[in-house]
Design an enzyme around this catalytic site. Structure first.
Site, mmCIF file in Angstrom:
data_model
loop_
_atom_site.group_PDB
_atom_site.id
_atom_site.type_symbol
_atom_site.label_atom_id
_atom_site.label_comp_id
_atom_site.label_asym_id
_atom_site.label_seq_id
_atom_site.Cartn_x
_atom_site.Cartn_y
_atom_site.Cartn_z
ATOM 1 N N SER A 1 7.080 8.645 -2.452
ATOM 2 C CA SER A 1 7.963 9.668 -3.016
ATOM 3 C C SER A 1 8.749 10.426 -1.951
ATOM 4 O O SER A 1 9.897 10.772 -2.157
ATOM 5 C CB SER A 1 7.168 10.647 -3.876
ATOM 6 N N HIS B 1 -6.297 19.909 -7.546
ATOM 7 C CA HIS B 1 -5.214 20.844 -7.232
ATOM 8 C C HIS B 1 -4.042 20.069 -6.651
ATOM 9 O O HIS B 1 -3.968 19.859 -5.450
ATOM 10 C CB HIS B 1 -5.675 21.882 -6.204
ATOM 11 N N GLU B 2 -3.145 19.652 -7.491
ATOM 12 C CA GLU B 2 -1.913 19.056 -7.001
ATOM 13 C C GLU B 2 -0.962 20.208 -6.677
ATOM 14 O O GLU B 2 -0.718 21.070 -7.520
ATOM 15 C CB GLU B 2 -1.304 18.130 -8.051
ATOM 16 N N HIS C 1 -5.282 14.702 -0.450
ATOM 17 C CA HIS C 1 -4.350 13.589 -0.590
ATOM 18 C C HIS C 1 -2.979 14.007 -0.065
ATOM 19 O O HIS C 1 -2.565 15.147 -0.239
ATOM 20 C CB HIS C 1 -4.293 13.132 -2.055
ATOM 21 N N GLU D 1 -6.807 11.125 1.800
ATOM 22 C CA GLU D 1 -6.122 9.890 1.490
ATOM 23 C C GLU D 1 -5.359 9.523 2.771
ATOM 24 O O GLU D 1 -5.881 8.813 3.618
ATOM 25 C CB GLU D 1 -5.193 10.068 0.294
ATOM 26 N N GLU E 1 -4.200 2.912 -5.345
ATOM 27 C CA GLU E 1 -3.310 3.255 -6.451
ATOM 28 C C GLU E 1 -1.981 2.500 -6.405
ATOM 29 O O GLU E 1 -1.408 2.191 -7.449
ATOM 30 C CB GLU E 1 -3.047 4.760 -6.473
#
Lengths: 709, 709
Positions: free
Chosen positions: B195, B408-409, B477, B496, B502
């Protein structure tokens, strides 16, 4: 109540220029908005028979999505009238009438984006406000503003009172020149006492910009409700006298991150042929702000305070524990100011004299190494210096009925402050404090952001919201210039955001005309914590080698309590200096900090100012008159007084031989019986002023005190 | 214990080149540091008889104060030997020996600044670490690093396994080329599924950089203890094969803000003629980190977990309540994954199978509009979606003895997260959660900062410290690549920070050699939450139109629990997929997540890897063997087993016709009696693997189960 009525518009299918007009409720201001054949939007403003703003273009440039919003199709136009009076929580007026006509153009990008944007104008008797609105729409969600293209095309080379456009500081002395003579860079370079300056264009100035035209119009340009956007500077085209908006950029050069529905702040043009009207029109700024979002305002209490503060500025004591941090450079170490015994001395003085609060700066660790190096982790806001017994002082202040005002200097490290706000505010409440003075001396962190950019604008609002949530009042130093948000966040009592009295202690200072200007400029947006009340005026009192002084007479300092409004108003000098002049200090004890009514009686920006105010829920009136470096004599009718009352007027005025340079502390206090038919003579020394309290007279006083004549 | 002894050095007054040497304790690694006549510092490293690093320069360039630190006077040199063994809180080894020789050069800027700087080398049997130190001094307090000029001059055009140098992402697939063939831009351009990418130089690569020389040396360059500095990328000079340090800049282009005393991270060079030694040498990275700063580690519990997570990646359910946010683009809406009933299903599965935790993503509001627009206020971390009954689930999980793992993103908005961390962690504890997975998908806010810059490096450490303070374990992550800080913050369980499993669900994925490489690259710095354990391998299972698949056989997924260490280890597939293969799932139930000992048995980066590990405080051993896209057969002696024990070896291996593309889910499970003298044949299918559990055999088992032969 808003009365909506659709305009009858000739919406022809062929592309033709169209024009939409409205006026202020009293008809004195005429607004005209044009949509040209090719879709450009412009507006112009007249006042009575005179042009104020010639046709000036409007538009926005977006970066993501990349769209130039400068050609529009008209979707709809409507107009409405609004007339409602609202009550303030505190302020210069207990209630304010919001009476305006609104013209709302619903527009759509004429080109492929199809983005919907409204331009909304509100025309008051005092002036015009307008803003851009992005309604909720399928065509636009999140977007980045690249530039706002708002112009103010003036009619000529007006006289203007300006400070340099700057991303980080508004603590400049004012310059009085023609628009064509503005030169921001040398003006900024000269301001060496400002710790962080960032001028960006030699033709840029800040708002509120006060101007006077050759044909006698007073014009003030500013903005209202700056809560999620960068501040706007103005860049002068010296050939056409067109001012163009310039937004403070963020760390990567973007201007604002918004998501529809979104609005810009209001751009405001206040105009009158009377200077006094300009100051009174600061209510227009408030009317363009949202009503209070603070549900329970019971904790909000306008108040006076003294503080362990000026003694650091004059070099008697230090912020830091090791004794090196004082206002002026000096080699010798001095005692740490915020020690328990010294703070008790201020608490005693406050308690004895009915002063509500005691500000203490330098109470927390970190001042040895606090700014200048872009250091992120500076203060923790919960660790007192070892000589500051916070538990003892909490008890002592409570026992004396005095509130300690906390101090949170962030040194510009907003990220550090945000991490610790909750902890810091809980700590305050646990120690009996419910007011805080914040500070942003130093370069901003997040690095690359500026004091006046969107990120920090949102930070200040966040601080206001969070303090409100904890029931805490806040006074911000070094924030962006205010734009009336104190209506929306009435716990946001005051800001510094201009060159305060402190500069007089250790720099070239503020020339005598400074305070006659501030109500026309900085104070248009809201209260200023200017810290008036300096009685010991020359710094040579503290150190024979010092040449600095406050550019004032003593009674001018008293008059500032009326002319320079703040609901958190400091009596900034040292207790011992007040104790040497308790007769003069009586005015500071008496004067109110919250008002039912305000009258701007006589004024000329940069020259003089006379105002009177009626204390909130009280029959008492107070008057302040100040002048610049020129001595001035006025006759001032007291027609604002209640026609049915006699008053004891206690007049604190310059002694006949007073002079801000040669003899600043010479004053006389006279008492007379006056009424609304009396006119008083005000004789102001060079750099001087007069303060008057009007207290309803008892029958005994009417008999015993001589009548004014 | 550190034994200090001063070197006898010919410090002549005439400027002469000087050389200082030391070796690893076993003598295999020789370090030589030179100070040239003009004051330049360089170093070189040999391994046994071969050169590893040719003379390479060292230095720092400061911006404030503006000083180029590249010419030095020698103040002092000393050398010492250190040999101590420390116990881990958790990990691949219960204790680790730190045995090294240290060479410390105390230097002073030869030019006018007079700044003191030390360069400190530590030479281990596994390799060399060195760093710059700025001692407390009168000449330097706060300073800004403009650049670090560290070089690694290699001996030739080594084979290298690289990902592009990038300020924001480490989620790239690996490239295997010669150094001269590195081309970062097209490699970055191709990684469209990431992203936020920010490559910056076509010759730049990230660390840990794994290389193999033509003369058979395995060389790994990385860094250790990156806690207050930007990450280092390496820029390749393709003519000289010199790698130069390149630091990730901040929003205004500065590299680091430090205050003396300060140290840089350690730059590490690990070298051996055996590939297996490289992986085992990740202990050198740990030895270069500080001991634990977490006083009470009793809350830290290595564990396995399942989660409401893979179902979003495969498109069965969504993160957001409105059903649109899934791993792969798809037009149809799906149910919201984090609903009470579904989470209970996972809790039931975990409770039934002895799995400690259940991760739930998409439980909190905000996922409808969470990234891609650089939006600051995204998640609040305390507001569940209406179908997520947190109180009910708190009770339910507790009643089943299962812990919910919070999510918690941040979407990259670190400022938003920092404002809310205290509230979020209190909320977790109040709801029975003591582990959190954080995420930083999206561009970083503060805007202009990067995932791998100093500001974010400090943010990650801050999160580790704050979670430790609350007794919370954290799994990050999208953070910067790890550098062994899990020793200092043992509650920082995993990251991560590389291309995880993924990517196989919705992109071109990770080619079969990916997992054979990660232990030589990303895992050198610390545990990775790779999320192994996918049993249902082809995405066409969920949607016949999907062509994506995990590039693996089923038993390779089991082997990853041994080869890919994490103390928070996910069983990432759906309960129903495990329930269809409970015989294979038995290995995941049995395998440990904390180890007494680890053996790297056979390895070639990018080709294959065989490891065994002994479970903590248990006699059980586990073995994992994986291969790339090639089928491979190995003979593996089990000499690591206790010589006095018989074990039941349960071998989970690819079926003879298994193949990651054509037949990935074909597996066989065999059980045998083995002992330390047994050698087992490992037959790995293309993209396959074998997992073995070794449990001490009962007498009955020894009789009933056949012996391996």
């Amino acid at each position: 109540m808003r009365y909506l009525f659709l305009l009858f518009i000739a919406l022809s299918l062929t592309a033709q220029a169209q024009e939409f007009k409205t006026t202020s409720p009293d008809g004195s201001i005429q607004l005209s908005v044009s949509l040209s054949a090719n879709g450009n939007i412009s507006y112009r403003v007249n006042y009575k028979t005179k042009a104020v703003i010639l046709p000036s273009s409007l538009g926005m440039k977006l970066k993501e999505p990349q769209v130039n919003l400068d050609q529009f199709k008209l979707i709809n136009v409507d107009s409405s009238t609004y007339d409602q009076t609202w009550n303030t929580v505190w302020g210069e007026y207990s209630s304010i009438r919001d009476h305006h006509k609104e013209l709302r153009l619903q527009l759509q990008d004429k080109n492929s984006s199809g983005i919907l944007m409204n331009i909304v104008f509100r025309v008051f008797n005092e002036g015009v406000g307008f803003r851009y609105e992005f309604p909720q729409q399928g065509k636009l969600a999140h977007f980045i503003v690249d530039d706002e293209n708002t112009q103010f095309h003036l009619t000529g080379d007006h006289k203007t009172f300006w400070i340099p456009g700057d991303y980080d500081s508004n603590e400049y002395p004012y310059n009085e020149t023609k628009l064509s003579q503005v030169d921001a860079f040398p003006a900024s370079d000269a301001a060496v006492a400002i710790s962080v300056r960032r001028p960006f264009n030699k033709n840029a100035v800040q708002t509120p910009l006060m101007m006077k035209s050759n044909d006698g119009l007073y014009i003030n340009i500013h903005e209202a409700a700056l809560s999620n956007y960068p501040a706007m500077d103005l860049v002068i085209d010296k050939k056409t006298f067109t001012l163009s908006s310039s937004l403070v950029p963020d760390a990567v050069g973007n201007k604002a991150y918004l998501a529809a529905p979104a609005t810009t702040p209001w751009r405001t043009i206040i105009v009158s042929d009377k200077a006094t009207d300009i100051i009174a029109a600061n209510r227009m700024i408030l009317n363009l702000n949202e009503p209070s979002k603070v549900a329970n305002t019971s904790f909000i209490k306008p108040q006076k305070f003294v503080g362990v503060w000026w003694e650091m500025h004059v070099g008697l004591s230090s912020w830091d524990y090791s004794g090196g941090q004082v206002g002026s450079q000096q080699a010798t170490k001095v005692p740490h100011g915020a020690n328990t015994a010294n703070v008790k001395r201020y608490i005693d003085f406050a308690a004895k004299n009915g002063i509500d609060g005691v500000l203490v700066e330098g109470w927390n660790t970190g001042w040895e190494d606090w700014f200048g190096k872009w250091k992120e982790d500076v203060f923790d806001f919960v660790t007192p210096y070892p000589d500051y017994d916070i538990n003892e002082l909490t008890k002592y202040a409570a026992s004396k009925g005095v509130k300690i005002i906390c101090h949170h200097e962030t040194s510009g490290s907003a990220t550090n402050y945000e991490r610790q706000m909750d902890t810091a505010y809980r700590f305050m409440l646990n120690h009996g404090m419910n007011s805080v003075k914040t500070g942003y001396v130093g370069r901003i962190i997040p690095r690359g952001e500026h004091h006046d950019g969107q990120w920090m604008v949102r930070h200040y609002v966040r601080v206001a919201e969070k303090t409100a949530g904890y029931g805490i009042m806040v006074d911000m130093h070094e924030p962006v210039r205010p734009t009336g948000l104190q209506r929306t966040y009435p716990n946001w009592m005051a800001c510094e955001a201009a060159r305060g009295n402190e500069f007089n202690a250790w720099s070239v200072g503020n020339p005598p005309f400074h305070e006659t200007l501030l109500p026309f400029t900085r104070l248009m947006g809201g209260p200023m914590d200017y810290t008036p009340g300096i009685f010991e005026i020359k710094m040579s009192h503290y150190n024979p080698e010092k040449k600095e002084q406050v550019h004032t007479t003593l009674t001018k300092q008293l008059a500032l309590y009326v002319t320079m409004y703040s609901p958190l108003q400091m009596a900034a000098d040292l207790p011992e200096n007040y104790e040497a002049h308790m007769d003069a200090f009586q005015f500071i004890k008496d004067v109110a900090v919250d008002w039912d009514d305000t009258r701007v009686l006589q004024a000329e920006p940069g020259d003089y100012l006379i105002m009177s105010r009626k204390a909130k829920n009280s029959p008492d009136w107070f008057l302040g008159a100040i002048t610049d470096e020129q001595a001035r004599n006025f006759i001032q009718p007291l027609s604002f007084l209640d026609a049915n009352k006699k008053y004891v007027a206690k007049i604190y005025h310059d002694a006949p031989n007073a002079d801000w340079q040669k003899n600043p502390m010479a004053y006389v206090i006279d008492s007379f019986i006056v009424d609304s038919k009396t006119s008083v003579k005000l004789n102001l020394a060079p750099g001087g002023g007069t303060a008057i309290s009007f207290i309803p007279a008892t029958d005994a006083q009417v008999k015993s005190i001589k009548k004014y004549k």
